[in-house]
Motif scaffolding. Structure first.
Motif, PDB file in Angstrom:
ATOM      1  N   HIS A  89      18.513  15.044  77.862  1.00  0.00           N
ATOM      2  CA  HIS A  89      17.327  15.344  78.660  1.00  0.00           C
ATOM      3  C   HIS A  89      16.182  14.369  78.386  1.00  0.00           C
ATOM      4  O   HIS A  89      15.339  14.139  79.272  1.00  0.00           O
ATOM      5  N   LEU A  90      16.138  13.824  77.170  1.00  0.00           N
ATOM      6  CA  LEU A  90      15.004  12.998  76.739  1.00  0.00           C
ATOM      7  C   LEU A  90      15.525  11.632  76.301  1.00  0.00           C
ATOM      8  O   LEU A  90      15.688  11.367  75.103  1.00  0.00           O
ATOM      9  N   PRO A  91      15.821  10.751  77.234  1.00  0.00           N
ATOM     10  CA  PRO A  91      16.463   9.475  76.878  1.00  0.00           C
ATOM     11  C   PRO A  91      15.593   8.554  76.026  1.00  0.00           C
ATOM     12  O   PRO A  91      16.126   7.691  75.330  1.00  0.00           O
ATOM     13  N   ALA A  92      14.274   8.720  76.040  1.00  0.00           N
ATOM     14  CA  ALA A  92      13.398   7.864  75.234  1.00  0.00           C
ATOM     15  C   ALA A  92      13.238   8.455  73.839  1.00  0.00           C
ATOM     16  O   ALA A  92      12.129   8.642  73.335  1.00  0.00           O
ATOM     17  N   HIS A  93      14.384   8.721  73.200  1.00  0.00           N
ATOM     18  CA  HIS A  93      14.347   9.443  71.929  1.00  0.00           C
ATOM     19  C   HIS A  93      14.767   8.567  70.762  1.00  0.00           C
ATOM     20  O   HIS A  93      15.446   7.553  70.930  1.00  0.00           O
ATOM     21  N   GLN A  94      14.363   9.004  69.592  1.00  0.00           N
ATOM     22  CA  GLN A  94      14.893   8.512  68.330  1.00  0.00           C
ATOM     23  C   GLN A  94      15.250   9.733  67.498  1.00  0.00           C
ATOM     24  O   GLN A  94      14.701  10.818  67.715  1.00  0.00           O
ATOM     25  N   VAL A  95      16.171   9.556  66.557  1.00  0.00           N
ATOM     26  CA  VAL A  95      16.715  10.696  65.822  1.00  0.00           C
ATOM     27  C   VAL A  95      16.605  10.453  64.323  1.00  0.00           C
ATOM     28  O   VAL A  95      16.911   9.359  63.834  1.00  0.00           O
ATOM     29  N   LEU A  96      16.147  11.473  63.614  1.00  0.00           N
ATOM     30  CA  LEU A  96      16.218  11.501  62.156  1.00  0.00           C
ATOM     31  C   LEU A  96      17.105  12.674  61.764  1.00  0.00           C
ATOM     32  O   LEU A  96      16.771  13.832  62.033  1.00  0.00           O
ATOM     33  N   LEU A  97      18.239  12.381  61.151  1.00  0.00           N
ATOM     34  CA  LEU A  97      19.139  13.426  60.675  1.00  0.00           C
ATOM     35  C   LEU A  97      18.817  13.741  59.219  1.00  0.00           C
ATOM     36  O   LEU A  97      18.622  12.836  58.400  1.00  0.00           O
ATOM     37  N   LEU A  98      18.770  15.023  58.917  1.00  0.00           N
ATOM     38  CA  LEU A  98      18.465  15.481  57.563  1.00  0.00           C
ATOM     39  C   LEU A  98      19.702  16.177  56.994  1.00  0.00           C
ATOM     40  O   LEU A  98      19.894  17.389  57.191  1.00  0.00           O
ATOM     41  N   PRO A  99      20.560  15.455  56.311  1.00  0.00           N
ATOM     42  CA  PRO A  99      21.781  16.063  55.757  1.00  0.00           C
ATOM     43  C   PRO A  99      21.438  17.175  54.767  1.00  0.00           C
ATOM     44  O   PRO A  99      20.473  17.079  54.008  1.00  0.00           O
ATOM     45  N   GLN A 100      22.203  18.244  54.817  1.00  0.00           N
ATOM     46  CA  GLN A 100      22.066  19.389  53.910  1.00  0.00           C
ATOM     47  C   GLN A 100      20.814  20.227  54.161  1.00  0.00           C
ATOM     48  O   GLN A 100      20.595  21.225  53.456  1.00  0.00           O
ATOM     49  N   VAL A 101      19.993  19.853  55.112  1.00  0.00           N
ATOM     50  CA  VAL A 101      18.769  20.610  55.373  1.00  0.00           C
ATOM     51  C   VAL A 101      19.071  21.759  56.327  1.00  0.00           C
ATOM     52  O   VAL A 101      19.662  21.565  57.380  1.00  0.00           O
ATOM     53  N   LYS A 102      18.625  22.957  55.937  1.00  0.00           N
ATOM     54  CA  LYS A 102      18.870  24.148  56.738  1.00  0.00           C
ATOM     55  C   LYS A 102      17.801  24.305  57.825  1.00  0.00           C
ATOM     56  O   LYS A 102      17.074  23.376  58.145  1.00  0.00           O
ATOM     57  N   HIS A 103      17.704  25.504  58.373  1.00  0.00           N
ATOM     58  CA  HIS A 103      16.981  25.738  59.616  1.00  0.00           C
ATOM     59  C   HIS A 103      15.495  25.391  59.549  1.00  0.00           C
ATOM     60  O   HIS A 103      14.958  24.739  60.440  1.00  0.00           O
ATOM     61  N   PHE A 104      14.806  25.841  58.503  1.00  0.00           N
ATOM     62  CA  PHE A 104      13.357  25.655  58.444  1.00  0.00           C
ATOM     63  C   PHE A 104      13.035  24.279  57.864  1.00  0.00           C
ATOM     64  O   PHE A 104      12.651  24.132  56.702  1.00  0.00           O
TER      65      PHE A 104
END
Length: 237
Positions: free
Chosen positions: A197-212
């Motif tokens: 939906h938002l093609p002008a995106h960048q992503v930061l993945l947080l391994p092991q990080v839960k919901h909050f």
């Protein structure tokens, strides 16, 4: 907020019935109403050029506002959330936690907050932190809003469909997706759907990080927001 405040005007609001905000007569605590309150706060304060950060129910609430008022939005910062009518897993969650039984359990034992907050944490909250989360729901009557939101996952189908349709007006907005990969609620398919939906995106993945994510990785999130601001070519003071 302490790390971001030197660079931005940071505004954190409570929905009516949450935090230290009270609700007026007849307020139903639904996501549509919460989203309208967000819009009213923005109008009251005369805000524009907004960097809107959302997570959990804040996703459809904040993105609903953003889709209605894209002229006010500079960029989006999106944590683990959704922005469309409920899918199978969320429907099951809604039916369980939005049931009459859970309404009773929540009214007398504050069960939703006591169960879901620790489940989404990577660490044990200290006494003061836990009191901040549980304090607004000290009486049986005050706990109604925390039961309504799980119920509304299925009951707000029409509003959630409007939120997803409104994402089309946000396609050109810079978006930073910050995603806790150990979240049991919103997972990779939800993130990828937002990315579409938002093609002008960048992503930061947080391994092991839960919901909050805001409790589990505040420094990483703050650093990523500042870096995203630099990448979108708007000077940071």
């Amino acid at each position: 907020m302490p790390k971001l405040a030197p660079h931005f005007r940071c505004i954190a609001l409570d929905y009516p019935g949450f935090g230290i905000s009270t609700a007026g007569p007849g307020y139903g605590f639904t996501p549509r109403e919460h989203s309208q309150v967000v819009e009213q706060v923005v109008e009251h304060l005369g805000l524009c050029d907004l960097r809107v950060m959302v997570q959990d129910w804040g996703g459809p609430i904040g993105l609903g506002f953003a889709g209605r008022r894209p002229d006010l939005i500079h960029s989006l910062i999106i944590g683990n959330t959704f922005a469309w009518p409920a899918q199978v897993g969320m429907v099951a969650f809604s039916k369980l936690f939005g049931s009459s039984l859970f309404r009773w359990l929540n009214r007398y034992y504050n069960l939703i907050a006591r169960l879901l907050i620790p489940a989404g944490m990577n660490r044990q909250l200290n006494e003061a932190e836990l009191a901040a989360y549980l304090g607004p729901f000290a009486t049986p009557a005050s706990r109604l809003p925390t039961w309504i939101l799980p119920k509304e996952i299925t009951h707000s189908h029409a509003y959630l469909a409007e939120v997803e349709a409104g994402l089309a007006k946000l396609r050109e907005k810079p978006a930073l997706l910050i995603w806790g990969e150990a979240d049991g609620a919103f997972r990779e398919p939800d993130r990828r759907r937002l990315q579409q939906h938002l093609p002008a995106h960048q992503v930061l993945l947080l391994p092991q990080v839960k919901h909050f994510i805001q409790e589990n990785a505040p420094q990483e999130i703050s650093t990523a927001i500042l870096a995203h601001e630099r990448r979108t070519a708007i000077p940071v003071a």
